[in-house]
Design a protein around this motif. Structure first.
Motif, mmCIF file in Angstrom:
data_model
loop_
_atom_site.group_PDB
_atom_site.id
_atom_site.type_symbol
_atom_site.label_atom_id
_atom_site.label_comp_id
_atom_site.label_asym_id
_atom_site.label_seq_id
_atom_site.Cartn_x
_atom_site.Cartn_y
_atom_site.Cartn_z
ATOM 1 N N GLY A 130 -0.371 1.400 5.680
ATOM 2 C CA GLY A 130 -1.415 1.632 4.698
ATOM 3 C C GLY A 130 -1.898 0.414 3.946
ATOM 4 N N MET A 134 -4.782 -3.936 4.738
ATOM 5 C CA MET A 134 -5.861 -4.160 3.780
ATOM 6 C C MET A 134 -5.652 -5.434 2.975
ATOM 7 S SD MET A 134 -6.776 -0.302 2.401
ATOM 8 C CE MET A 134 -5.113 0.084 1.829
ATOM 9 N N ARG A 294 -7.790 0.691 13.241
ATOM 10 C CA ARG A 294 -8.897 -0.118 12.728
ATOM 11 C C ARG A 294 -9.785 -0.606 13.865
ATOM 12 N NH1 ARG A 294 -8.287 -1.771 7.408
ATOM 13 N NH2 ARG A 294 -9.603 -3.588 7.751
ATOM 14 N N LEU A 303 -7.971 3.669 6.699
ATOM 15 C CA LEU A 303 -7.703 4.396 5.456
ATOM 16 C C LEU A 303 -7.225 5.817 5.732
ATOM 17 C CD1 LEU A 303 -10.720 3.245 3.251
ATOM 18 C CD2 LEU A 303 -8.309 2.627 2.962
ATOM 19 N N ALA A 307 -3.543 7.240 4.772
ATOM 20 C CA ALA A 307 -3.341 8.391 3.899
ATOM 21 C C ALA A 307 -2.495 9.458 4.573
ATOM 22 C CB ALA A 307 -4.694 8.971 3.495
#
Length: 465
Positions: A130, A134, A294, A303, A307
């Motif tokens: 997660g 990022m 991704r 994302l 989650a």
């Protein structure tokens, strides 16, 4: 009392049918199969198959066979073994070796699938999938994330009300839909050809054995011994009472969940192998999974995956904390359930901050020690009626297996630890006298020797349990 004519007779007939029930209907079979899938599918079931694919390359299909044996077949046998044995739990089953061993093995197994490895891995996988992709990385970020993760875990564990049930019912379908979409997309539009990827040395020399040992990391065979009694209880509540019928229905119902789990394993392994066509070997399966998401769906895919994986891992962590705390409060009644729940969350928090790679590395030696003992216990329980559940057979097989498992434990330790403790000579001795030791299967021959000795003793003088 039912006033309708003939109602009492019909009720008696229904009771007789229920008492003699030997097979679940299709709806009940699907129910138990779904529950099995929910019990077993956690963080490790995602990250290890896809990383196996990256490592195996063109040998991915051979490696997948080994993975399916330990990651799907053994858990199913573990649940069936408890059905055949008609035991009340893991401590009673392991107690056939001896009362002390029953306590030791129960504690070791629950700590392994609980606060020492599996629960910390839930937090570290969520962080790796997660936040790291990022750009939110670092020990400080991991510390804050794991603190929040285990605060939520503890809150649900102390008061597991309807929210947990809601999350479980909604989360799993949503997660499977996204994972299915990701898998289908990746298989239809592959990043490369698995056949063009050279395997890593471990897989080039023995893909089957490497995949077999990779299945240890899922911890599902260990979990089957811990959670099997839950499945058996559900089947009994549905009206099946005969041990042989329970085992039959366990296998039949489990085929639903295990076939689904096996299909996901194979798909993830192939996707991992294909990803090497565009990307280099990653550090772990969590990174591979995030990278693939991704690649196909951009930031939105990352994302969504983050989650769903985080919520799935949270649900798994809550279930494991609850199960472990209940087990240990039963073993040590002077300490309450909530004390164990808090303690296990704190320990899990500390270990999770070591990072995913460290958690996996630390768990490997323990799994190499416990898995042979779990495998032999499962097989002995399945075949126990052939030797009258004679304790001597259990003891000889377990004793010989444990000696060899110690060597496997040492072999899986980091090289620096082996050198510091001067254990290289011990490993050379094991390589010389234990067949398959270099493949991680050095326990097989000692287990067979223990079985032969136990069976001879049983034949010479049959003993009661």
């Amino acid at each position: 009392m039912d006033p309708r004519p003939g109602a009492g007779g019909r009720e008696r007939c229904n009771m007789m049918e229920q008492q003699g029930k030997t097979r679940l209907n299709l709806r009940q079979t699907a129910l138990v199969g779904s529950m099995l899938f929910g019990l077993f599918f956690g963080a490790g079931n995602l990250i290890f198959p896809v990383y196996l694919g990256q490592m195996a390359g063109r040998t991915v299909w051979i490696a997948a066979v080994g993975l399916l044996i330990t990651g799907v077949g053994l858990p199913l046998l573990g649940v069936a073994a408890q059905g055949i044995s008609h035991v009340s739990g893991l401590r009673e089953l392991a107690g056939r070796v001896g009362k002390g061993y029953g306590l030791f093995f129960t504690c070791a197994l629950y700590l392994t699938i609980g606060p020492l490895f599996a629960i910390p891995r839930c937090a570290s996988v969520s962080y790796t999938v997660g936040l790291e992709p990022m750009g939110l990385s670092g020990s400080g970020v991991l510390a804050v994330f794991s603190l929040l993760f285990f605060a939520a875990t503890l809150a649900f564990s102390l008061w597991p009300g309807k929210i947990l049930t809601w999350v479980g019912r909604i989360l799993t379908p949503v997660f499977l839909v996204f994972l299915g979409l990701l898998a289908v997309t990746a298989l239809l539009f592959p990043m490369g050809s698995a056949g063009a990827v050279d395997p890593q040395p471990l897989y080039a020399d023995g893909a089957f054995f490497a995949g077999f040992l990779e299945g240890y990391n899922t911890m599902d065979a260990l979990a089957s011994l811990a959670f099997g009694i839950v499945v058996i209880g559900v089947i009994r509540e549905l009206g099946v009472q005969s041990p042989s019928a329970i085992a039959y229905n366990t296998v039949r119902s489990g085929a639903v969940g295990c076939l689904l789990m096996g299909a996901i394993y194979v798909a993830l392994a192939v996707i991992g192998a294909q990803s090497r066509g565009m990307y280099p070997l990653a550090a772990n399966g969590g990174e591979v999974l995030a990278l693939v998401a991704r690649h196909y769906f951009g930031a939105a895919g990352g994302l969504i995956l983050a989650a769903t994986v985080t919520l799935a891992c949270l649900k798994t962590a809550v279930g494991l904390i609850t199960s472990c705390a209940e087990t240990f409060s039963g073993l040590f009644p002077r300490v309450g359930y909530r004390v164990f729940a808090v303690l296990f969350c704190v320990v899990s928090l500390l270990i999770a901050n070591l990072g995913l790679n460290a958690v996996i590395a630390c768990s490997l030696p323990v799994l190499m020690f416990l898995y042979p003992l779990a495998i032999t216990l499962i097989l002995l329980a399945l075949c126990g009626n052939l030797f009258g559940q004679d304790r001597r057979v259990y003891r000889w097989v377990t004793g010989c297996t444990m000696v060899a498992a110690v060597f496997d434990f040492v072999k899986a330790l980091p090289a620096a630890v082996v050198d510091r403790l001067h254990l290289a000579g011990l490993l050379e001795l094991a390589e010389r006298f234990l067949p398959l030791f270099t493949k991680g299967m050095g326990w097989v021959l000692p287990a067979l020797i223990g079985l032969c000795i136990g069976l001879v003793l049983h034949r010479l003088r049959p003993a009661t349990r």
